[in-house]
Write an enzyme that holds these catalytic residues in place. Sequence first.
Site, PDB file in Angstrom:
ATOM      1  N   PHE A 180       8.335   8.770 -12.189  1.00 34.28           N
ATOM      2  CA  PHE A 180       7.717   7.573 -13.032  1.00 34.28           C
ATOM      3  C   PHE A 180       6.223   8.166 -13.457  1.00 34.28           C
ATOM      4  CE2 PHE A 180       4.864   3.783 -13.088  1.00 34.28           C
ATOM      5  CZ  PHE A 180       5.979   2.630 -13.489  1.00 34.28           C
TER       6      PHE A 180
ATOM      7  N   ASP B 244       5.976   9.015  -2.562  1.00 35.75           N
ATOM      8  CA  ASP B 244       5.991   7.979  -3.272  1.00 35.75           C
ATOM      9  C   ASP B 244       7.212   7.018  -2.988  1.00 35.75           C
ATOM     10  OD1 ASP B 244       6.048   5.910  -5.142  1.00 35.75           O
ATOM     11  OD2 ASP B 244       4.814   6.933  -6.416  1.00 35.75           O
TER      12      ASP B 244
ATOM     13  N   TYR C  48       5.367  -4.850  -4.913  1.00 39.02           N
ATOM     14  CA  TYR C  48       5.718  -6.128  -5.739  1.00 39.02           C
ATOM     15  C   TYR C  48       7.026  -5.705  -6.182  1.00 39.02           C
ATOM     16  CZ  TYR C  48       3.929  -2.383  -9.123  1.00 39.02           C
ATOM     17  OH  TYR C  48       3.826  -1.205  -9.689  1.00 39.02           O
ATOM     18  N   LYS C  49       7.764  -4.605  -5.855  1.00 39.55           N
ATOM     19  CA  LYS C  49       9.219  -4.523  -5.744  1.00 39.55           C
ATOM     20  C   LYS C  49      10.119  -5.144  -5.082  1.00 39.55           C
ATOM     21  CE  LYS C  49       7.948  -0.470  -8.990  1.00 39.55           C
ATOM     22  NZ  LYS C  49       7.561   0.729  -8.970  1.00 39.55           N
TER      23      LYS C  49
ATOM     24  N   ARG D  16      19.256  -0.441 -15.994  1.00 38.10           N
ATOM     25  CA  ARG D  16      18.845  -0.257 -14.550  1.00 38.10           C
ATOM     26  C   ARG D  16      19.145  -1.664 -14.059  1.00 38.10           C
ATOM     27  NH1 ARG D  16      13.062   1.508 -12.521  1.00 38.10           N
ATOM     28  NH2 ARG D  16      12.682  -0.379 -13.515  1.00 38.10           N
TER      29      ARG D  16
HETATM   30  C1  LIG Z   1       6.285   1.190  -9.958  1.00 40.56           C
HETATM   31  C2  LIG Z   1       5.859   2.631  -9.550  1.00 40.56           C
HETATM   32  C3  LIG Z   1       4.562   2.948  -9.658  1.00 40.56           C
HETATM   33  C4  LIG Z   1       3.400   1.782 -10.189  1.00 40.56           C
HETATM   34  O1  LIG Z   1       2.209   2.388  -9.836  1.00 40.56           O
HETATM   35  P1  LIG Z   1       1.158   1.107  -9.957  1.00 40.56           P
HETATM   36  O2  LIG Z   1      -0.013   2.186 -10.004  1.00 40.56           O
HETATM   37  O3  LIG Z   1       1.051   0.338  -8.723  1.00 40.56           O
HETATM   38  O4  LIG Z   1       1.266   0.436 -11.116  1.00 40.56           O
HETATM   39  C5  LIG Z   1       4.145   4.215  -9.340  1.00 40.56           C
HETATM   40  N1  LIG Z   1       4.943   5.250  -9.074  1.00 40.56           N
HETATM   41  C6  LIG Z   1       6.282   5.002  -9.090  1.00 40.56           C
HETATM   42  C7  LIG Z   1       7.440   5.980  -8.707  1.00 40.56           C
HETATM   43  C8  LIG Z   1       6.698   3.838  -9.337  1.00 40.56           C
HETATM   44  O5  LIG Z   1       7.991   3.427  -9.111  1.00 40.56           O
END
Ligand SMILES: *Cc1c(COP(=O)(O)O)cnc(C)c1O
Length: 414
Positions: free
Chosen positions: A130, A199, A224-225, A373
């Site tokens: 991400f 992460d 939030y996921k 997805r």
């Molecule tokens: C959803 C996600 C994020 C989101 O980061 P925020 O700073 O909370 O917006 C970061 N890293 C990964 C791997 C994600 O899937």
Amino acid sequence: MSLSLNGVTLASVRERDQQDPLAHFKQRFALPEGVLYLDGNSLGAQPMAAKQAVTNTLDQWRDELIKGWNQGWFDAPERLGNLLAPIIGARHGEVSVTDNITLNIFKLLGYIWQQRPAERQAVLSEGGNFPTDGYIAQGFCRVSGAEHSFLPEDGDLAAHLDGVAVVVLSQVNYRTGKLRDIAATTKLINDHGAEVIWDLAHSAGALPIDLNGAGARYAVGCTYKYLNGGPGAPAFLYVHKDVQDGGWQPLSGWHGHASPFAFDADYAPAGDISRFRTGTHSALAYTALEASLSLWAEVDMQALRDKSLAMSELFRECLADSLEAHGIKDMTPATSERGSQVSLIDSQHGYATVQALIARGVIGDYREPGLMRFGFAPLYLSFEDVWQAAHHFRAVLKSGEYQNSQFHVRSAVT
Ligand SMILES: *Cc1c(COP(=O)(O)O)cnc(C)c1O
């Protein structure tokens, strides 16, 4: 004749719902009528209890005004951290619910960086992760003077650790859904003299995690996921007890101070996990998340994992012949290496296919390039939901609905 998708009958999935030990959780979520929600990996559904909880906090703000900070608002980061800890295999006092993932990675990078052996000058992030994880590592490197590099996707980690102080890795890849072994990978990195920040964005609330058991020292994740904390809910940060006294984290704000209300001129880090706070947080946002975490306390994580894998397998099975006929590639990893999603590639029609599904009430999402997805949140999806979603998917492909021009318009958030 009973209805069947590639040999899977509706009667058989209804039977599975009858046997499902987690089925009763569905009624604790407020899902709109007619929606089959396969996007809990992007934004989790709303727990029924969230609305009342937020209303209560609004009333508390109205009636108690500033006194509310002493009635549970101020200590929410640690209180919710302790509620979250069992879900990720952490102990009391090892988790703070605070800020967002991006900021939490920055804080941990700086915290680890100042303790590194002097000869280690590099930060390694994962190609194909991400993007924010790489972006913030690059931003950190600009201010710290560290060198930044990417581990190529499917690259040999051990071959990229020379001179590296910190690695940022995802347990589950957001695109492919591929799961890494935290214990083995942490050991490999630590044996090479580096640290790793895990992460857990796509694994917390999706599968059992044992951070302590895996020897992990640092982790971040969002709520939030799969954890259903609501849009923009605060993220979490984990630091193992043994390494909580390592100096400053770089976003040294007043809430992370040893005595925030002494209003000292000089910063001194708090002696516990609250050191990783920055500034004032949103009491309302914590309230919705707390309602969700109370529900999570009842969940058997192994049953969750079993159901997650059974659902992703069911979806693939119901679609297999149809995907093949339409040239769509199923890149979902084998069950032993899978998070809680199915990943399908159609670089030509992927975007429009997802839009056509959304128009039918089947919500998945699309990520460039070509990735469709579908996430499986076991607490509020039934086996019949998965079957019905596959039924719509087959109909969209067969009818060519995705060719309709309305499905080719791009929104800001996909
Ligand atoms: C959803 C996600 C994020 C989101 O980061 P925020 O700073 O909370 O917006 C970061 N890293 C990964 C791997 C994600 O899937």
